[in-house]
Scaffold this active site. Structure first.
Site, PDB file in Angstrom:
ATOM      1  N   ARG A 122       0.817  -1.231   0.000  1.00 30.32           N
ATOM      2  CA  ARG A 122       0.000   0.000   0.000  1.00 30.32           C
ATOM      3  C   ARG A 122       0.845   1.274   0.000  1.00 30.32           C
ATOM      4  O   ARG A 122       0.441   2.309   0.511  1.00 30.32           O
ATOM      5  CB  ARG A 122      -0.963   0.014   1.191  1.00 30.32           C
ATOM      6  CG  ARG A 122      -1.943  -1.125   1.158  1.00 30.32           C
ATOM      7  CD  ARG A 122      -3.166  -0.856   1.991  1.00 30.32           C
ATOM      8  NE  ARG A 122      -4.090  -1.965   1.864  1.00 30.32           N
ATOM      9  CZ  ARG A 122      -4.049  -3.039   2.635  1.00 30.32           C
ATOM     10  NH1 ARG A 122      -3.153  -3.140   3.592  1.00 30.32           N
ATOM     11  NH2 ARG A 122      -4.922  -4.001   2.446  1.00 30.32           N
ATOM     12  N   LYS A 144       2.709  11.358 -11.238  1.00 28.82           N
ATOM     13  CA  LYS A 144       1.869  10.503 -12.094  1.00 28.82           C
ATOM     14  C   LYS A 144       2.645   9.218 -12.353  1.00 28.82           C
ATOM     15  O   LYS A 144       3.791   9.257 -12.803  1.00 28.82           O
ATOM     16  CB  LYS A 144       1.563  11.185 -13.429  1.00 28.82           C
ATOM     17  CG  LYS A 144       0.394  12.147 -13.357  1.00 28.82           C
ATOM     18  CD  LYS A 144      -0.028  12.567 -14.754  1.00 28.82           C
ATOM     19  CE  LYS A 144      -1.178  13.566 -14.690  1.00 28.82           C
ATOM     20  NZ  LYS A 144      -1.533  14.104 -16.014  1.00 28.82           N
ATOM     21  N   GLU A 186       9.139  19.129 -24.660  1.00 24.55           N
ATOM     22  CA  GLU A 186       8.467  19.382 -23.375  1.00 24.55           C
ATOM     23  C   GLU A 186       9.029  20.627 -22.685  1.00 24.55           C
ATOM     24  O   GLU A 186       8.315  21.332 -21.987  1.00 24.55           O
ATOM     25  CB  GLU A 186       8.586  18.171 -22.444  1.00 24.55           C
ATOM     26  CG  GLU A 186       7.983  16.877 -22.978  1.00 24.55           C
ATOM     27  CD  GLU A 186       6.472  16.748 -22.745  1.00 24.55           C
ATOM     28  OE1 GLU A 186       5.854  17.682 -22.204  1.00 24.55           O
ATOM     29  OE2 GLU A 186       5.925  15.696 -23.123  1.00 24.55           O
ATOM     30  N   LYS A 228       6.687  23.092 -13.513  1.00 26.35           N
ATOM     31  CA  LYS A 228       5.869  21.903 -13.276  1.00 26.35           C
ATOM     32  C   LYS A 228       5.505  21.817 -11.793  1.00 26.35           C
ATOM     33  O   LYS A 228       4.353  21.540 -11.437  1.00 26.35           O
ATOM     34  CB  LYS A 228       6.600  20.639 -13.724  1.00 26.35           C
ATOM     35  CG  LYS A 228       5.782  19.399 -13.393  1.00 26.35           C
ATOM     36  CD  LYS A 228       5.796  18.351 -14.428  1.00 26.35           C
ATOM     37  CE  LYS A 228       4.725  17.305 -14.114  1.00 26.35           C
ATOM     38  NZ  LYS A 228       4.799  16.126 -14.913  1.00 26.35           N
ATOM     39  N   GLU A 238      -4.999  16.865 -10.983  1.00 24.46           N
ATOM     40  CA  GLU A 238      -5.537  17.313 -12.268  1.00 24.46           C
ATOM     41  C   GLU A 238      -7.061  17.496 -12.278  1.00 24.46           C
ATOM     42  O   GLU A 238      -7.773  16.921 -13.091  1.00 24.46           O
ATOM     43  CB  GLU A 238      -5.104  16.346 -13.392  1.00 24.46           C
ATOM     44  CG  GLU A 238      -5.213  17.003 -14.766  1.00 24.46           C
ATOM     45  CD  GLU A 238      -4.481  16.235 -15.860  1.00 24.46           C
ATOM     46  OE1 GLU A 238      -3.344  15.804 -15.641  1.00 24.46           O
ATOM     47  OE2 GLU A 238      -5.077  16.082 -16.933  1.00 24.46           O
ATOM     48  N   ARG A 242      -3.682  21.573 -13.798  1.00 21.55           N
ATOM     49  CA  ARG A 242      -2.618  20.642 -14.214  1.00 21.55           C
ATOM     50  C   ARG A 242      -2.754  20.283 -15.691  1.00 21.55           C
ATOM     51  O   ARG A 242      -1.777  19.954 -16.353  1.00 21.55           O
ATOM     52  CB  ARG A 242      -2.619  19.383 -13.340  1.00 21.55           C
ATOM     53  CG  ARG A 242      -1.436  18.480 -13.658  1.00 21.55           C
ATOM     54  CD  ARG A 242      -1.168  17.429 -12.593  1.00 21.55           C
ATOM     55  NE  ARG A 242      -0.032  16.618 -12.976  1.00 21.55           N
ATOM     56  CZ  ARG A 242       0.671  15.857 -12.161  1.00 21.55           C
ATOM     57  NH1 ARG A 242       0.365  15.799 -10.885  1.00 21.55           N
ATOM     58  NH2 ARG A 242       1.695  15.141 -12.601  1.00 21.55           N
ATOM     59  N   ASN A 246      -0.756  19.696 -20.570  1.00 20.32           N
ATOM     60  CA  ASN A 246      -1.090  18.924 -21.777  1.00 20.32           C
ATOM     61  C   ASN A 246      -1.138  19.788 -23.033  1.00 20.32           C
ATOM     62  O   ASN A 246      -1.671  19.359 -24.055  1.00 20.32           O
ATOM     63  CB  ASN A 246      -2.434  18.208 -21.591  1.00 20.32           C
ATOM     64  CG  ASN A 246      -2.367  17.221 -20.452  1.00 20.32           C
ATOM     65  OD1 ASN A 246      -1.354  16.557 -20.278  1.00 20.32           O
ATOM     66  ND2 ASN A 246      -3.419  17.144 -19.663  1.00 20.32           N
ATOM     67  N   HIS A 249      -0.817  18.213 -26.406  1.00 17.35           N
ATOM     68  CA  HIS A 249      -0.953  16.762 -26.241  1.00 17.35           C
ATOM     69  C   HIS A 249      -2.189  16.176 -26.905  1.00 17.35           C
ATOM     70  O   HIS A 249      -2.204  14.988 -27.227  1.00 17.35           O
ATOM     71  CB  HIS A 249      -0.937  16.393 -24.752  1.00 17.35           C
ATOM     72  CG  HIS A 249       0.446  16.409 -24.154  1.00 17.35           C
ATOM     73  ND1 HIS A 249       1.216  17.556 -24.089  1.00 17.35           N
ATOM     74  CD2 HIS A 249       1.211  15.429 -23.608  1.00 17.35           C
ATOM     75  CE1 HIS A 249       2.381  17.262 -23.518  1.00 17.35           C
ATOM     76  NE2 HIS A 249       2.394  15.983 -23.219  1.00 17.35           N
ATOM     77  N   HIS A 253      -1.484  13.102 -29.150  1.00 22.62           N
ATOM     78  CA  HIS A 253      -1.988  11.740 -28.940  1.00 22.62           C
ATOM     79  C   HIS A 253      -2.612  11.188 -30.208  1.00 22.62           C
ATOM     80  O   HIS A 253      -2.479   9.997 -30.508  1.00 22.62           O
ATOM     81  CB  HIS A 253      -2.980  11.713 -27.770  1.00 22.62           C
ATOM     82  CG  HIS A 253      -2.297  11.888 -26.445  1.00 22.62           C
ATOM     83  ND1 HIS A 253      -2.896  12.484 -25.358  1.00 22.62           N
ATOM     84  CD2 HIS A 253      -1.057  11.564 -26.038  1.00 22.62           C
ATOM     85  CE1 HIS A 253      -2.039  12.516 -24.339  1.00 22.62           C
ATOM     86  NE2 HIS A 253      -0.926  11.962 -24.733  1.00 22.62           N
ATOM     87  N   HIS A 267       7.241  10.730 -28.647  1.00 21.41           N
ATOM     88  CA  HIS A 267       6.238  11.515 -27.914  1.00 21.41           C
ATOM     89  C   HIS A 267       6.577  13.018 -27.921  1.00 21.41           C
ATOM     90  O   HIS A 267       5.725  13.847 -28.261  1.00 21.41           O
ATOM     91  CB  HIS A 267       6.114  10.993 -26.486  1.00 21.41           C
ATOM     92  CG  HIS A 267       5.183  11.814 -25.641  1.00 21.41           C
ATOM     93  ND1 HIS A 267       3.806  11.793 -25.827  1.00 21.41           N
ATOM     94  CD2 HIS A 267       5.422  12.707 -24.651  1.00 21.41           C
ATOM     95  CE1 HIS A 267       3.247  12.633 -24.966  1.00 21.41           C
ATOM     96  NE2 HIS A 267       4.195  13.185 -24.239  1.00 21.41           N
TER      97      HIS A 267
HETATM   98  N1  GLY Z   1       2.865  14.980 -17.897  1.00 22.27           N
HETATM   99  C1  GLY Z   1       1.749  15.725 -17.499  1.00 22.27           C
HETATM  100  C2  GLY Z   1       1.525  15.732 -16.025  1.00 22.27           C
HETATM  101  O1  GLY Z   1       2.373  15.305 -15.274  1.00 22.27           O
HETATM  102  O2  GLY Z   1       0.476  16.163 -15.595  1.00 22.27           O
END
Ligand code: GLY
Length: 368
Positions: A122, A144, A186, A228, A238, A242, A246, A249, A253, A267
């Site tokens: 956990r 993430k 990025e 960031k 998010e 957040r 993107n 993106h 995508h 990417h």
């Molecule tokens: N790569 C986008 C984020 O971390 O929200």
């Protein structure tokens, strides 16, 4: 030449250290986190050949022993099978709740190992040691984690913040020019979404940075991570802001899906082209001036990067098929496509209020 960016997330706060020579100092830097002098390192074979010995030496300087799992390189490793393998291996190694796992690699390793650490017992702590530019400026920061499933990329995962990030800018020298520039997509994104002065700085300095200037590399990674960290602190899970991360993106995508997530388009290359398209869409909607998309594209060209959809080798589907692929994006909410658009360079915002026919016309012109 050492920078520290603090990510102030309460009891999940941590530092991102940025600079050359961090692998050699890993022992002293990781020691304060450890209940006993032993860490489990998960990496992949290509990265291990380049950087594992340096990391083990660095940890050894502080008397820290390592057990190591090497996985195959590549996106396919972000799978249920490897998640099971990593989790079982960590348990076999008797990694306990207070122990620390080290993820040494690019975004694939960071995402996979972070997810294994989120679910094992956990939640065990982990340290990110990102070895690609993309991982240093994006995926290693912000918590993430996840894997790809049969339905698409990153569809199973968890938010699980690392306890420390060591972004050793020396390791960037081992990247191919293509991988470095893909990661740069990025970096540029941060300027475009929220810091016009940083974008201007990149226009001046990014060519020398890409050519190897260490001071410029540290400065670019630091500003990216700072931005960031600031966004993640405002909106860790998010719910809103957040999504600014993107930018580019949604187009990316669709382009990645259309090229089968293959070597035809990395990417970060898709993000760069997608940023140009997001600005084009913003200009057509009257949100920003027509000079802005031209400036984005001019910078990509100056960097020798893929700039336009036509720079992607091979055939692509038509505009309406591309729009359908955008509809598969996981940022679709109640069937509405969410876009990150811009009122100008450094001034992005999230909206769902985008007429389908304008997106179609941008795609149609890009594909023509
Ligand atoms: N790569 C986008 C984020 O971390 O929200």
């Amino acid at each position: 030449m050492r920078e520290t960016v603090h990510v102030p997330l309460g009891d999940r706060a941590y530092d991102v250290l940025i600079g050359p020579g961090l692998l050699a100092e890993a022992g002293a830097l990781v020691s304060p986190l450890l209940p006993r002098p032993r860490v489990a390192v998960v990496t992949e074979t290509r990265v291990a050949a380049l950087h594992l010995a340096a990391l083990q030496d660095g940890l050894g300087q502080a008397g820290i022993d390592t057990v190591v799992l090497e996985l195959p390189p590549g996106e396919a490793t972000k799978s249920w099978a490897h998640l099971g393998q990593v989790t079982e291996w960590l348990l076999e190694q008797k990694v306990e709740r207070r122990d620390v796992v080290v993820a040494l690699g690019g975004g694939v390793i960071g995402d996979l190992v972070g997810f294994a650490c989120a679910i094992m017992r956990r939640g065990v702590r982990f340290v990110q040691v990102p070895t690609s530019l993309l991982a240093q400026v994006d995926s290693s920061v912000g918590g993430k984690t996840g894997i790809n499933t049969g339905q698409g990329k990153n569809l199973a995962g968890a938010f699980h913040q690392p306890s420390l990030v060591l972004a050793d800018t020396d390791v960037l020298a081992s990247l191919s020019e293509r991988d470095f520039l893909a990661g740069y997509g990025e970096v540029m994104k941060y300027g475009l979404l929220g810091d016009a002065a940083f974008f201007g700085w990149l226009e001046t300095n990014a060519p020398a940075m890409a050519a190897g200037d260490m001071g410029l590399r540290v400065a670019a990674v630091r500003r990216s991570v700072e931005m960031k960290a600031e966004i993640v602190t405002r909106d860790e899970t998010e719910q809103g802001d957040r999504a600014l991360l993107n930018l580019g993106h949604t187009f990316c995508h669709a382009l990645e899906a259309a090229t089968g997530y293959s070597d035809r388009l990395l990417h970060g290359e898709g993000v760069a082209i997608g940023c140009g398209l997001a600005f084009e869409l913003s200009a057509r909607l009257g949100l920003c001036s027509q000079e802005d998309p031209s400036r984005v594209r001019a910078h990509l060209k100056a960097m020798g990067m893929k700039t336009d959809v036509s720079d992607i080798p091979g055939d692509l589907p038509d505009a309406s098929a591309m729009l359908d692929l955008m509809g598969q994006d996981k940022k679709v909410i109640a069937g509405t496509l969410n876009f990150v658009l811009a009122r100008g360079i450094g001034d992005a915002f999230v909206t769902s209020d985008v007429p389908r026919d304008v997106v179609l016309s941008v795609l149609g012109d890009a594909l023509a």
